[in-house]
Scaffold this motif. Sequence first.
Motif, PDB file in Angstrom:
ATOM      1  N   TYR A  13      41.206 -42.267  30.387  1.00 26.11           N
ATOM      2  CA  TYR A  13      41.456 -40.982  29.735  1.00 26.11           C
ATOM      3  C   TYR A  13      40.430 -39.954  30.209  1.00 26.11           C
ATOM      4  O   TYR A  13      39.250 -40.232  30.306  1.00 26.11           O
ATOM      5  N   THR A  14      40.897 -38.752  30.514  1.00 23.38           N
ATOM      6  CA  THR A  14      40.029 -37.650  30.910  1.00 23.38           C
ATOM      7  C   THR A  14      40.167 -36.538  29.888  1.00 23.38           C
ATOM      8  O   THR A  14      41.286 -36.110  29.581  1.00 23.38           O
ATOM      9  N   HIS A  15      39.066 -36.062  29.363  1.00 25.40           N
ATOM     10  CA  HIS A  15      39.086 -34.977  28.379  1.00 25.40           C
ATOM     11  C   HIS A  15      39.601 -33.703  29.048  1.00 25.40           C
ATOM     12  O   HIS A  15      39.308 -33.449  30.210  1.00 25.40           O
ATOM     13  N   ILE A  16      40.350 -32.906  28.321  1.00 27.87           N
ATOM     14  CA  ILE A  16      40.945 -31.698  28.893  1.00 27.87           C
ATOM     15  C   ILE A  16      39.884 -30.744  29.447  1.00 27.87           C
ATOM     16  O   ILE A  16      40.116 -30.073  30.447  1.00 27.87           O
ATOM     17  N   ILE A  17      38.720 -30.686  28.837  1.00 34.01           N
ATOM     18  CA  ILE A  17      37.647 -29.814  29.337  1.00 34.01           C
ATOM     19  C   ILE A  17      37.267 -30.202  30.764  1.00 34.01           C
ATOM     20  O   ILE A  17      36.964 -29.351  31.589  1.00 34.01           O
ATOM     21  N   ASP A  18      37.313 -31.481  31.072  1.00 30.48           N
ATOM     22  CA  ASP A  18      36.959 -31.949  32.413  1.00 30.48           C
ATOM     23  C   ASP A  18      38.037 -31.664  33.458  1.00 30.48           C
ATOM     24  O   ASP A  18      37.813 -31.904  34.646  1.00 30.48           O
ATOM     25  N   THR A  19      39.194 -31.163  33.049  1.00 29.00           N
ATOM     26  CA  THR A  19      40.290 -30.949  33.993  1.00 29.00           C
ATOM     27  C   THR A  19      40.419 -29.502  34.463  1.00 29.00           C
ATOM     28  O   THR A  19      41.267 -29.212  35.290  1.00 29.00           O
TER      29      THR A  19
END
Length: 123
Positions: free
Chosen positions: A61-67
Motif C-alpha cells: 500500500y502506498t499513501h496518497i501523499i506519496d503519489t
Amino acid sequence: MSKEVEFYDSGFGEFEKMMKEYAEKVSEGKALDAIEAGAQEFVNDLLRLPKPRSRITKAGYTHIIDTFALERTESNIKVGWGKYYGPMLEHGTRKMAVRAHLKPLFEQNKEKYYKKMTECIFG
C-alpha cells in the motif's frame, strides 16, 4: 507561439494570466521549462504534507501523499495524484466531503511558485 498555454482548474486565473504574458515574451520551450520548475516546487511541497494514519495496512500500500507527481508532455505540465481516487478527495463526491490537498497548498504558496517560474524565465 503556435500553442497557447491552458489551465483547466478553477481558481488559477491569475496564474494563467501571468503565464500567458510570459509565454508571449519567451519561446514555448522556455515557458514550459518555467512552468515545470514551478510545478516541481509545488510537487515537492505536496510530498512534504503530513500523512494522516491510514487504516489500510496491506503490504504494497502506498499513501496518497506519496503519489503526487508531475508529468511533462510536449506541450503541457500536469500535476496530480498517482491514485485514481485523488480527484474524489480534492473535489468531494455526493457521499464524501471535500479533503482538498492541491488547491489549499497552491493558494498558500503561490507567490513562491510564481517567483520560481519568473527566475527560470528571466534568470
